[in-house]
Design an enzyme around this catalytic site. Structure first.
Site, PDB file in Angstrom:
ATOM      1  N   ARG A 126       0.836  -1.195   0.000  1.00 25.62           N
ATOM      2  CA  ARG A 126       0.000   0.000   0.000  1.00 25.62           C
ATOM      3  C   ARG A 126       0.879   1.256   0.000  1.00 25.62           C
ATOM      4  NH1 ARG A 126      -4.926   1.859  -1.457  1.00 25.62           N
ATOM      5  NH2 ARG A 126      -6.142   2.832   0.196  1.00 25.62           N
ATOM      6  N   THR A 411      -9.148   0.393  -9.988  1.00 29.36           N
ATOM      7  CA  THR A 411      -8.391  -0.763  -9.506  1.00 29.36           C
ATOM      8  C   THR A 411      -8.473  -1.934 -10.485  1.00 29.36           C
ATOM      9  OG1 THR A 411      -8.877  -0.012  -7.254  1.00 29.36           O
ATOM     10  CG2 THR A 411      -8.026  -2.236  -7.457  1.00 29.36           C
ATOM     11  N   THR A 429      -3.798  -1.107  -7.704  1.00 36.01           N
ATOM     12  CA  THR A 429      -4.571   0.104  -7.963  1.00 36.01           C
ATOM     13  C   THR A 429      -3.701   1.359  -8.065  1.00 36.01           C
ATOM     14  OG1 THR A 429      -6.468   1.397  -7.130  1.00 36.01           O
ATOM     15  CG2 THR A 429      -4.889   0.608  -5.498  1.00 36.01           C
ATOM     16  N   ASP A 451      -7.837   8.418  -0.139  1.00 27.56           N
ATOM     17  CA  ASP A 451      -8.496   7.345   0.608  1.00 27.56           C
ATOM     18  C   ASP A 451      -8.448   7.601   2.110  1.00 27.56           C
ATOM     19  OD1 ASP A 451      -9.400   5.860  -1.476  1.00 27.56           O
ATOM     20  OD2 ASP A 451      -8.017   4.194  -1.243  1.00 27.56           O
ATOM     21  N   SER A 476      -7.972   0.778   2.937  1.00 24.37           N
ATOM     22  CA  SER A 476      -8.392   0.287   1.628  1.00 24.37           C
ATOM     23  C   SER A 476      -9.549  -0.689   1.796  1.00 24.37           C
ATOM     24  CB  SER A 476      -7.216  -0.418   0.941  1.00 24.37           C
ATOM     25  OG  SER A 476      -7.633  -1.094  -0.223  1.00 24.37           O
ATOM     26  N   GLY A 498     -13.327  -1.814  -7.616  1.00 22.01           N
ATOM     27  CA  GLY A 498     -14.632  -1.260  -7.298  1.00 22.01           C
ATOM     28  C   GLY A 498     -14.698  -0.373  -6.083  1.00 22.01           C
ATOM     29  N   GLY A 499     -13.555   0.132  -5.575  1.00 17.99           N
ATOM     30  CA  GLY A 499     -13.614   0.982  -4.395  1.00 17.99           C
ATOM     31  C   GLY A 499     -14.201   0.225  -3.217  1.00 17.99           C
TER      32      GLY A 499
END
Length: 592
Positions: A126, A411, A429, A451, A476, A498-499
């Protein structure tokens, strides 16, 4: 591994439902008539579903979001490469042909299952906030949170990219082929060119060229500001040059020296919202190997990525709370209602408690069987609870503020099984479509810092767990998932873009495979539904209004939404591999 469990006997009631037929390109569903709250008669006719046959293979398989990426992964498998080798090759091609979704400028999470020793590992790539970041990063001059769309483009939203460092670390552990070999397909395509796909062409056509940095605009649009059309052959020598450096010198070529300096310069000199990421931030990036999170569900173990991802916890809590219910053998309004109610409870806890575990104490009690049993007891079989409140799981030392962080539905996901039975599930992503719209060295940079919660404190003045902090990883919803069977071996591999809707997409897929007996292609194509502790969302499609009529009698506020999942699933059963690629996107399952 963390474990979840919540089981008690179910006493299912039936509802009178008649079948109607809804057809949508890749699927056909029989839709029920409205539910009457107190009726108790024979079981309804179940919906029926039609989808393409799953891809079949005997030795190995890759499912990725673009045919060229899936075939690059298969090329590595045919050379004797591992699942990790295939995933890396596929990712490097995705960064070229599907640049709006992932790439060198972003981050990723990866779950790996080692067939030889049964070890399951979770890798955190991340992005991190720059050292200069503060909790007030996204506050306006008046102290109120800025508008999310205004903060996405430019440098302020860019975090230190972690994907490359992560895949390099996993390759050191599980790779078979030489590192440089994994970059050959992407370098070749970048030099020779590739045809612009329908999805990329449509996204560019519907966007504003002025929303891109000058370098990105020059790459994606012609001199008149017209988007490159479908099939236009696009080359990217800058990307090829970058990959060649990384192939020859390893990840240090990216995190130290000229490339890192160019990334930092692009951020600091951005045409909008100049940022503060530095070359020192790039050099300081570290991959973290974390403990996988697993949840039992009907004799299976559903395993995935823990914090800073909320994916495995929220999927696992949802499934644990559903296990006491009979969801039937096909989708029904009642089953959909129960799934949405469990998702509401899980999302309420997610929003309050889950963030980067290096900065916040994530309660172990989120996974406590007794706690989940109590939470499941809040679910009414035929009545919506409305909005769920967060619970108080064991181990909660404080009650952080709840936030409503927005995640963009971009993503990509890669699922791989190699000839030795090793498995990779990797979700990757750059956050929004086209990320921050900044380009450096032939690749787009992420906007992952959006985010984080824009408000550092909630209305009661409590610090929000997912507030911005220097060096922190934003929460996330990515949920790369490996489902283990009763013998502890993988039976399903999956994940989706898809978030925050990634979580309902993966929940839907697990239930479709385990409860409703679907194959991977059917599960990927199945209509999307669920709740993120707000309205009950149903995928917008022809006839969706009739679905609304079946759900509203349960007391839900129902909305129709574009729910463009990208589920990529592999099933390992009966001595063969079955692959499903979500027809809403451009993916392919490629295997031998």
């Amino acid at each position: 591994m963390h474990h979840l469990s919540a089981r008690e006997p179910d006493a299912p009631a039936s509802r009178p439902i008649k079948a109607l037929t809804l057809c949508l390109a890749w699927l056909c569903l029989a839709l029920p008539q409205p539910v009457h709250a107190q009726a108790s008669r024979a079981a309804p006719e179940p919906p029926t579903l039609q989808a393409a046959e799953p891809a079949l293979a005997e030795r190995h398989m890759v499912v990725a979001a673009h045919p060229l990426a899936a075939r690059a992964g298969r090329e590595m498998l045919r050379k004797g490469g591992s699942a990790v080798d295939a995933a890396i090759a596929a990712q490097m091609v995705l960064g070229l042909v599907e640049p709006q979704s992932s790439g060198l400028g972003g981050g990723a999470f990866l779950i790996h299952h080692d067939a030889e020793n049964g070890e399951l590992t979770a890798w955190d790539g991340r992005e991190t906030a720059p050292a200069a970041a503060t909790p007030e990063r996204f506050l306006g001059a008046d102290g109120s949170p800025a508008r999310w769309p205004e903060m996405v483009p430019g440098g302020l939203s860019v975090g230190v990219p972690g994907m490359l460092a992560m895949v390099a670390a996993v390759h050191d552990r599980h790779g078979v082929l030489p590192w440089a070999d994994l970059f050959e397909p992407a370098i070749r395509l970048a030099r020779e060119g590739f045809g612009v796909s329908p999805r990329l062409a449509a996204l560019l056509r519907d966007d504003d060229p002025e929303a891109f940095s000058p370098a990105a605009r020059a790459y994606f649009y012609d001199a008149d500001g017209e988007a490159w059309p479908l099939g236009h052959v696009l080359t990217n020598d800058a990307y090829a040059d970058t990959l060649e450096r990384i192939a020859a010198e390893g990840p240090s070529a990216f995190y130290d020296g000229e490339i890192a300096g160019d990334v930092a310069a692009a951020v600091r000199e951005a045409w909008r919202n100049p940022g503060d990421l530095s070359a020192a931030d790039m050099a300081a990036y570290e991959v973290v190997e974390r403990e996988p999170v697993c949840a039992p569900y009907r004799g299976h173990e559903v395993c995935g990525m823990g914090p800073p991802s909320s994916g495995a916890h929220t999927v696992g809590m949802t499934l644990a709370m559903l296990e006491r219910f009979d969801l039937g053998t096909e989708p029904t309004p009642r089953a959909m209602h129960l799934v949405a109610e469990a998702e509401k409870l899980a999302f309420a806890d997610r929003d309050r408690y889950i963030a980067d575990p290096d900065f916040v104490d994530v309660p172990d009690g989120l996974l406590d069987p007794r706690y989940l049993g109590e939470r499941s007891g809040l679910i009414e079989r035929y009545q919506s609870m409305g909005r769920a409140e967060a619970g108080t799981p064991p181990g909660s030392r404080r009650s952080p503020g709840t936030d409503g962080t927005k995640e963009a539905p971009s993503t990509s996901h890669i699922s791989v099984v190699d000839a030795d039975g090793n498995v990779v599930s990797m979700t990757t992503t750059i956050e929004s479509g086209f990320g921050s719209r900044l380009m450096a060295r032939g690749f787009l940079l992420n906007n992952e810092l959006t985010d984080f919660s824009f408000a550092p404190d909630d209305e009661d003045g409590r610090p929000v767990a997912n507030r911005v902090e220097a060096g922190k990883r934003p929460r996330s919803s990515m949920a790369p998932t490996i489902v283990l069977g009763p013998d502890g071996r993988p039976v399903f591999v999956m994940g989706s873009p898809g978030g925050s809707r990634i979580i309902p997409y993966v929940v839907k897929a697990v239930i479709a495979l385990v409860d409703w007996g679907m194959d991977p292609q059917q599960a990927a194509a199945l209509f999307n539904f669920g709740s993120r502790n707000g309205p009950f969302e149903i995928e917008r499609m022809p006839g969706a209004e009739r679905w609304r009529a079946q759900i509203e009698p349960f007391g839900h506020e129902v909305t129709l939404a574009e729910m463009t999942s990208g589920l990529h699933i592999i099933a390992l059963r009966d001595g063969r591999l079955e692959g499903g690629a979500d027809p809403r996107r451009e993916g392919e399952a490629a295997g031998d």
